[in-house]
Design an enzyme around this catalytic site. Structure first.
Site, PDB file in Angstrom:
ATOM      1  N   CYS A   1       0.836  -1.193   0.000  1.00 48.30           N
ATOM      2  CA  CYS A   1       0.000   0.000   0.000  1.00 48.30           C
ATOM      3  C   CYS A   1       0.873   1.246   0.000  1.00 48.30           C
ATOM      4  CB  CYS A   1      -0.942   0.025   1.194  1.00 48.30           C
ATOM      5  SG  CYS A   1      -2.030   1.423   1.046  1.00 48.30           S
TER       6      CYS A   1
ATOM      7  N   ASN B   1      -0.404  -4.128  -7.134  1.00 49.04           N
ATOM      8  CA  ASN B   1      -1.132  -3.090  -6.419  1.00 49.04           C
ATOM      9  C   ASN B   1      -1.031  -1.820  -7.272  1.00 49.04           C
ATOM     10  OD1 ASN B   1      -2.268  -1.415  -4.348  1.00 49.04           O
ATOM     11  ND2 ASN B   1      -1.630  -2.977  -2.883  1.00 49.04           N
ATOM     12  N   THR B   2      -1.525  -0.720  -6.779  1.00 51.31           N
ATOM     13  CA  THR B   2      -1.523   0.517  -7.566  1.00 51.31           C
ATOM     14  C   THR B   2      -0.104   1.055  -7.770  1.00 51.31           C
ATOM     15  OG1 THR B   2      -1.899   1.692  -5.498  1.00 51.31           O
ATOM     16  CG2 THR B   2      -3.822   1.244  -6.863  1.00 51.31           C
TER      17      THR B   2
ATOM     18  N   GLY C   1      -4.785  -5.448 -12.454  1.00 50.15           N
ATOM     19  CA  GLY C   1      -4.393  -4.138 -12.929  1.00 50.15           C
ATOM     20  C   GLY C   1      -5.202  -3.784 -14.158  1.00 50.15           C
TER      21      GLY C   1
HETATM   22  C1  LIG Z   1     -10.051   2.762  -3.784  1.00 50.13           C
HETATM   23  C2  LIG Z   1      -9.029   1.661  -3.758  1.00 50.13           C
HETATM   24  C3  LIG Z   1      -8.721   1.028  -2.546  1.00 50.13           C
HETATM   25  C4  LIG Z   1      -7.781   0.011  -2.490  1.00 50.13           C
HETATM   26  N1  LIG Z   1      -7.506  -0.608  -1.292  1.00 50.13           N
HETATM   27  C5  LIG Z   1      -6.605  -1.638  -1.240  1.00 50.13           C
HETATM   28  C6  LIG Z   1      -6.366  -2.342  -0.018  1.00 50.13           C
HETATM   29  O1  LIG Z   1      -6.971  -2.070   1.022  1.00 50.13           O
HETATM   30  N2  LIG Z   1      -5.439  -3.337  -0.031  1.00 50.13           N
HETATM   31  C7  LIG Z   1      -4.766  -3.708  -1.172  1.00 50.13           C
HETATM   32  O2  LIG Z   1      -3.951  -4.626  -1.131  1.00 50.13           O
HETATM   33  N3  LIG Z   1      -5.016  -3.073  -2.345  1.00 50.13           N
HETATM   34  C8  LIG Z   1      -5.906  -2.050  -2.399  1.00 50.13           C
HETATM   35  N4  LIG Z   1      -6.158  -1.418  -3.612  1.00 50.13           N
HETATM   36  C9  LIG Z   1      -5.480  -1.883  -4.831  1.00 50.13           C
HETATM   37  C10 LIG Z   1      -6.361  -2.823  -5.654  1.00 50.13           C
HETATM   38  O3  LIG Z   1      -6.693  -3.985  -4.932  1.00 50.13           O
HETATM   39  C11 LIG Z   1      -5.656  -3.228  -6.950  1.00 50.13           C
HETATM   40  O4  LIG Z   1      -4.453  -3.873  -6.625  1.00 50.13           O
HETATM   41  C12 LIG Z   1      -5.327  -2.054  -7.858  1.00 50.13           C
HETATM   42  O5  LIG Z   1      -6.361  -1.102  -7.842  1.00 50.13           O
HETATM   43  C13 LIG Z   1      -5.042  -2.475  -9.306  1.00 50.13           C
HETATM   44  O6  LIG Z   1      -6.141  -3.156  -9.889  1.00 50.13           O
HETATM   45  P1  LIG Z   1      -7.280  -2.410 -10.760  1.00 50.13           P
HETATM   46  O7  LIG Z   1      -6.581  -1.608 -11.817  1.00 50.13           O
HETATM   47  O8  LIG Z   1      -8.114  -3.514 -11.307  1.00 50.13           O
HETATM   48  O9  LIG Z   1      -8.005  -1.544  -9.824  1.00 50.13           O
HETATM   49  C14 LIG Z   1      -7.107  -0.381  -3.674  1.00 50.13           C
HETATM   50  C15 LIG Z   1      -7.413   0.245  -4.890  1.00 50.13           C
HETATM   51  C16 LIG Z   1      -8.360   1.255  -4.949  1.00 50.13           C
HETATM   52  C17 LIG Z   1      -8.674   1.899  -6.270  1.00 50.13           C
END
Ligand SMILES: Cc1cc2nc3c(=O)[nH]c(=O)nc-3n(C[C@H](O)[C@H](O)[C@H](O)COP(=O)(O)O)c2cc1C
Ligand SMILES: Cc1cc2nc3c(=O)[nH]c(=O)nc-3n(C[C@H](O)[C@H](O)[C@H](O)COP(=O)(O)OP(=O)(O)OC[C@H]3O[C@@H](n4cnc5c(N)ncnc54)[C@H](O)[C@@H]3O)c2cc1C
Ligand code: FES
Lengths: 305, 255
Positions: free
Chosen positions: A132, A194-195, A245
């Site tokens: 995170c 993750n992001t 992602g």
């Molecule tokens: C609003 C938001 C909250 C998130 N909270 C968490 C979290 O609590 N724990 C975690 O491991 N990843 C968290 N992520 C990351 C997502 O699980 C994911 O890894 C990331 O958004 C990439 O995938 P996506 O492009 O499909 O969203 C969060 C992402 C977003 C957008």
């Protein structure tokens, strides 16, 4: 025409289809009860939790960016005690494979969370959020360093019999090195990505668009990078990968699987439309029929030159 | 199951000054929607203007199953929405969110600033049909910021403009009556804060409709949270789930 087989073995876990709701983009689960049948999912990963409740970052917490979004929620959460007394009982009526996303401000906190929850039968696996980017000053995360990644996973591995999945940050130079240290530490699988660390500025006020200044970029903007990282990691580690992602379609799902992910997670797509995951599962099935793929497991990492 | 549904735009109105209304016909929605509720509308798609945008319920014509969204063009998303025409379909989720609490024992005072008029359009109609005593204060910069004048002439409405070119001249808070009322307000934060402060030391209760950037509108992303005073202290509370209507006394106003 027989239905394609969407089931996937992931170490000890057997997913009935490869589509899992990602952490933080699907709440604790109960929020979605009026929108989807949670039993149709391959799996579900709850919002990241720390040992104690946390209030998260001040507003504004999100901002729309080209083909994606920026967030710094700051892992607002209810803490392990309420999680156990309020959230786990809710999940008893569903059979979906349930993962708990574990967060920590330091190495000890990850351990304390897993220790507290290790005997809960309804929990199928722990996903350790080593990535995170929001909480520590400057957005630093444990999975930026191989040693910290190794140490945290190793320290948790002995506590619980449940599978331990290391969720890694993509904002690193050598993902292979980080992935290997998670594997060495005893991880049963890896979630990637993750992001990505990102930001946006309001040029009039010259202030950052979100209160935390730095945030995490998600959505279709990060898909090509995420796919490349999954591909690279798959060539390096033997443990299975949960790829994510920017996934929003059957094609996205199959791309990640062909690149080397065993299963995938849906994040931002589910924020945009609470039913996205279910629509995606249905279209994966349809796409497999069209392409004459019989068993999704057979496609994992099966890239052609 | 609740879900995004494609609804056809049955009518469109341009008010000038970048304000527009879109009309939809859907009995399921008009049967259950109540002022305070809002909708999430997909303005773009997953690859462009990805996030759905929140819009309050504006007028409702239950006899025709017609409801209205009233909005101001302020950026990309509202620009896209303004380019849709009668016959086009948009994806809408809702109604979501809580309701303005009507009080049958006290006089109800509705205070709207600018585009914050939306929830009070239907509320006025409901209050009138139920013979509940109320007055609507509706303020804007100048005449062209005040819409719905014909519709609102049916009700006890006091128009106020800063320039004085229509209705009373000055700021809304200069015209509010002192006493024990049920106050409901929607508009710019600064106005709602002033309304709250005006009644802070009275017996009146003040309910405000808060705005924040939203991601999901379904309570899963925690993107819309703001500081709210709860029994367990100040917490980050989701506007889309626990709100958008809050007791003004529970809002941390210096955010
Ligand atoms: C609003 C938001 C909250 C998130 N909270 C968490 C979290 O609590 N724990 C975690 O491991 N990843 C968290 N992520 C990351 C997502 O699980 C994911 O890894 C990331 O958004 C990439 O995938 P996506 O492009 O499909 O969203 C969060 C992402 C977003 C957008
Ligand atoms: C519960 C709720 C109900 C609303 N009802 C209405 C309504 O009935 N009519 C109407 O015109 N507007 C309403 N809004 C505000 C509306 O959602 C925003 O104006 C819209 O999302 C802006 O989108 P955009 O892409 O055009 O602007 P952007 O380019 O995203 O932003 C332009 C400007 O609008 C601000 N903004 C963006 N999103 C929001 C938001 N969610 N809330 C407040 N400000 C925002 C930004 O800070 C920026 O200054 C409501 C907001 C909420 C939270
Ligand atoms: S907008 Fe996602 S929780 Fe409110």
């Amino acid at each position: 025409m027989s239905k394609p087989d969407l089931s996937v073995k992931f170490g000890k876990l057997k997913f009935k289809n490869p589509v899992i709701l990602a952490s933080g983009t699907a709440g604790y689960g109960y929020e979605l009860e009026n929108y989807i049948d949670l039993n149709e999912l391959g799996g579900f990963i709850t919002k990241g939790i720390y040992f104690n409740p946390r209030s998260g970052n001040p507003s504004p917490r999100i901002y729309e960016t080209p083909c994606g979004m920026l967030n710094a929620i700051g892992l607002q959460g209810i803490g392990v005690k309420r999680f156990k007394s309020e959230i786990l009982p809710f999940w008893k009526k569903y059979k979906t494979i349930l993962g708990v996303n574990v967060a920590g401000e330091d190495e000890d906190e990850y351990k304390r969370v897993v220790e507290y929850l290790k005997d809960e039968k309804r929990i199928d696996f722990f996903e350790i959020n080593l990535s995170c980017p929001n909480v520590h000053a400057g957005g630093k995360s444990p999975s930026w360093e191989p040693e910290t990644t190794y140490k945290i996973i190793k320290s948790i591995k002995n506590i619980s019999d449940k599978p331990i999945i290391a969720k890694l940050s993509p904002s690193v130079t050598y993902i292979e090195e980080i992935g290997e240290s998670a594997e060495k530490g005893g991880a049963d699988g890896i979630s990637l990505v993750n992001t990505f660390v990102g930001m946006a500025i309001d040029i009039k006020s010259r202030k950052a668009r979100i209160s935390n200044v730095l945030g995490g970029v998600s959505g279709p903007a990060i898909k090509p990078m995420a796919l490349a990282l999954v591909y690279k990691l798959h060539k390096t580690v033997k443990i299975p990968i949960m790829g994510l992602g920017g996934i929003n379609s059957a094609e996205d799902v199959l791309e990640f699987i062909i690149a080397g992910a065993s299963v995938v997670q849906i994040g931002t797509a589910s924020i945009i439309d609470p039913a996205a995951s279910i629509k995606i599962i249905k279209s994966v099935e349809k796409e497999m029929v069209e392409l004459n793929y019989k068993k999704i497991e057979k496609l994992i990492g099966k890239m052609e030159k | 199951m609740r879900k995004y549904r494609k609804l056809k735009i049955t009518d469109k109105k341009r008010w000038g000054n970048n304000y527009l209304s879109l009309f939809f016909e859907d009995k399921e929605i008009t049967d259950k929607v109540f002022p305070g509720n809002f909708f999430m509308i997909k303005v773009g798609n997953f690859y462009k203007n990805i996030l759905p945008r929140p819009f309050s319920i504006a007028r409702v014509f239950p006899e025709k199953s017609v409801f209205e969204i009233f909005f101001q063009v302020v950026g990309d998303g509202t620009k896209i929405l303004s380019e849709y025409n009668e016959g086009d379909e948009v994806e809408i989720l809702g109604p979501v969110g809580n309701r303005f609490p009507v009080n049958n024992d006290k006089k109800n005072i509705l205070v709207a600033g600018g585009r914050g008029i939306s929830p009070f359009l239907y509320l006025s109609k409901i209050l009138k049909s139920e013979n509940i005593d109320f007055t609507l204060f509706y303020g804007g910069k100048s005449e062209k910021d005040l819409m719905f004048k014909d519709y609102l002439s049916e009700f006890d409405t006091i128009f106020i403009t800063e320039t004085g070119d229509f209705g009373q001249k000055g700021l809304i808070t200069e015209y509010l009556p002192e006493g024990d009322f049920n106050i409901m307000t929607c508009g710019p934060d600064i106005m709602m804060k002033k309304v709250y402060e005006f009644y802070e030391n009275s017996d009146s209760s003040v309910f405000v409709s808060l705005e924040e950037r939203m991601g999901c509108g379904t309570g899963i992303c925690y993107g819309c949270a703001k500081k709210i005073i709860t029994p367990e202290g100040v917490k980050m509370v989701r506007i889309c789930q626990e709100g958008p209507v809050f007791d003004g006394g529970k809002v941390v106003w210096d955010e």
